[in-house]
Design a protein around this motif. Structure first.
Motif, PDB file in Angstrom:
ATOM      1  N   ALA A  25       9.528  29.257 -28.658  1.00 39.56           N
ATOM      2  CA  ALA A  25      10.225  29.916 -29.744  1.00 39.56           C
ATOM      3  C   ALA A  25      11.194  30.958 -28.940  1.00 39.56           C
ATOM      4  N   VAL A  26      10.808  31.418 -27.824  1.00 37.03           N
ATOM      5  CA  VAL A  26      11.791  32.248 -27.288  1.00 37.03           C
ATOM      6  C   VAL A  26      12.658  31.614 -26.145  1.00 37.03           C
ATOM      7  N   TYR A  27      12.287  30.525 -25.764  1.00 35.33           N
ATOM      8  CA  TYR A  27      13.010  29.708 -24.616  1.00 35.33           C
ATOM      9  C   TYR A  27      13.081  28.445 -25.141  1.00 35.33           C
ATOM     10  N   PRO A  28      13.734  28.237 -26.163  1.00 38.86           N
ATOM     11  CA  PRO A  28      13.998  26.749 -26.690  1.00 38.86           C
ATOM     12  C   PRO A  28      14.811  25.900 -25.861  1.00 38.86           C
ATOM     13  N   LEU A  80      11.579  38.319 -26.011  1.00 39.97           N
ATOM     14  CA  LEU A  80      11.181  38.530 -27.340  1.00 39.97           C
ATOM     15  C   LEU A  80      12.470  39.388 -28.381  1.00 39.97           C
ATOM     16  N   PRO A  81      12.636  38.708 -29.549  1.00 36.47           N
ATOM     17  CA  PRO A  81      13.752  39.126 -30.261  1.00 36.47           C
ATOM     18  C   PRO A  81      13.909  40.891 -30.383  1.00 36.47           C
ATOM     19  N   ASN A 114       1.645  42.049 -34.383  1.00 31.45           N
ATOM     20  CA  ASN A 114       1.825  41.263 -35.613  1.00 31.45           C
ATOM     21  C   ASN A 114       3.015  40.506 -35.692  1.00 31.45           C
ATOM     22  N   ASP A 115       4.436  41.144 -35.199  1.00 30.98           N
ATOM     23  CA  ASP A 115       5.479  40.455 -35.199  1.00 30.98           C
ATOM     24  C   ASP A 115       5.440  39.085 -34.280  1.00 30.98           C
ATOM     25  N   VAL A 116       5.012  39.413 -33.005  1.00 28.20           N
ATOM     26  CA  VAL A 116       4.885  38.684 -31.992  1.00 28.20           C
ATOM     27  C   VAL A 116       3.887  37.444 -32.542  1.00 28.20           C
ATOM     28  N   LEU A 117       2.946  37.751 -33.264  1.00 27.56           N
ATOM     29  CA  LEU A 117       2.324  36.646 -33.821  1.00 27.56           C
ATOM     30  C   LEU A 117       2.994  35.911 -35.037  1.00 27.56           C
ATOM     31  N   GLN A 118       3.633  36.282 -35.514  1.00 25.16           N
ATOM     32  CA  GLN A 118       4.430  35.816 -36.790  1.00 25.16           C
ATOM     33  C   GLN A 118       5.407  34.893 -36.021  1.00 25.16           C
ATOM     34  N   LEU A 119       6.206  35.525 -34.730  1.00 26.67           N
ATOM     35  CA  LEU A 119       7.082  34.518 -34.330  1.00 26.67           C
ATOM     36  C   LEU A 119       6.406  33.177 -33.640  1.00 26.67           C
TER      37      LEU A 119
END
Length: 239
Positions: free
Chosen positions: A166-169, A213-214, A221-226
């Motif tokens: 997700a963070v290193y596509p 991370l954005p 919670n945001d990290v889990l959602q990502l």
């Protein structure tokens, strides 16, 4: 009513908890019911966990060992770790032993499974759980707790196998395993397929992913959602 009496116990171990163990369990289980992580991830206490098992069948195989490393935000605590080999009535197969290196003698002379799991729950309580291909470890641990302690352990884990792409596509196509991602970041580990070493490697990968991370990814919670969005996206394109 004791917490453990709320569950049907099908294994003799689950019915053999002493009063002291049952009391410990009752106080610990509430700390593992946390599913909400509103804290800034930079301040969030976390624990990286890996298991060695007798095989890959979630329903029938057993947890042989647990390794965990703890940290807070972008810091790992090398002195805050947990490791246990759970005593087995019968050692796993020779081919399985060749993978993780836990000998039959070590398995048969391991720690009392009840005490090992209680100690793990005490070490990891109320922390943000993370792993690599975490669903397997989460389910294996859940089944072990149900069989041995008589409880339904329902934890939320951050899976770095989904957060990483997700963070290193740009690396997603050729990075599938933990070893692949460790190579991308030049992370050296002293040994692999050993619970505590793999937990350490996973914790270092977590630190390596954090700078990407954005900006709007603020809480646990945001990290889990990502990570969950990446998982859902992958499944959509595979369907």
């Amino acid at each position: 009513m004791s917490l453990i009496s709320l569950f049907k116990r099908k294994d003799k171990q689950a019915s053999s908890l002493t009063e002291e163990q049952a009391s410990r369990l009752s106080s610990l289980i509430a700390m593992h019911a946390i599913k909400d992580f509103p804290t800034d991830w930079r301040q969030q206490a976390w624990v990286s966990t890996d298991l060695e098992t007798s095989g890959l069948d979630v329903k029938h195989d057993r947890v042989l060992s647990i390794g965990s490393v703890a940290g807070v935000g972008g810091r790992v605590s090398p002195d805050a770790s947990f490791e246990a080999i759970l005593r087995q009535e019968e050692a796993s197969s020779h081919s399985n032993i060749l993978i993780h290196g836990i000998s039959g003698t070590q398995q048969e002379n391991g720690e009392d499974p009840i005490e090992a799991l209680l100690n793990f729950l005490a070490f990891s309580q109320s922390k943000f759980h993370l792993g690599f291909h975490a669903e397997f470890d989460r389910l294996m641990l859940q089944n072990a707790c149900k069989r041995i302690l008589g409880i339904q352990l329902d934890q939320v884990w951050l899976d770095l196998a989904w957060l990483a792409p997700a963070v290193y596509p740009e690396h997603a196509k050729h990075c599938k395993s933990l070893d692949d991602w460790l190579t991308v970041f030049g992370i050296d580990v002293f040994v692999r397929h050993h619970a505590i070493a793999d937990a350490w490697a996973t914790s270092l990968l977590w630190l390596a992913l954090q700078p990407r991370l954005p900006a709007d990814c603020l809480t646990g919670n945001d990290v889990l959602q990502l990570a969950n969005k990446q998982r859902a996206l992958a499944r959509y394109y595979m369907s």
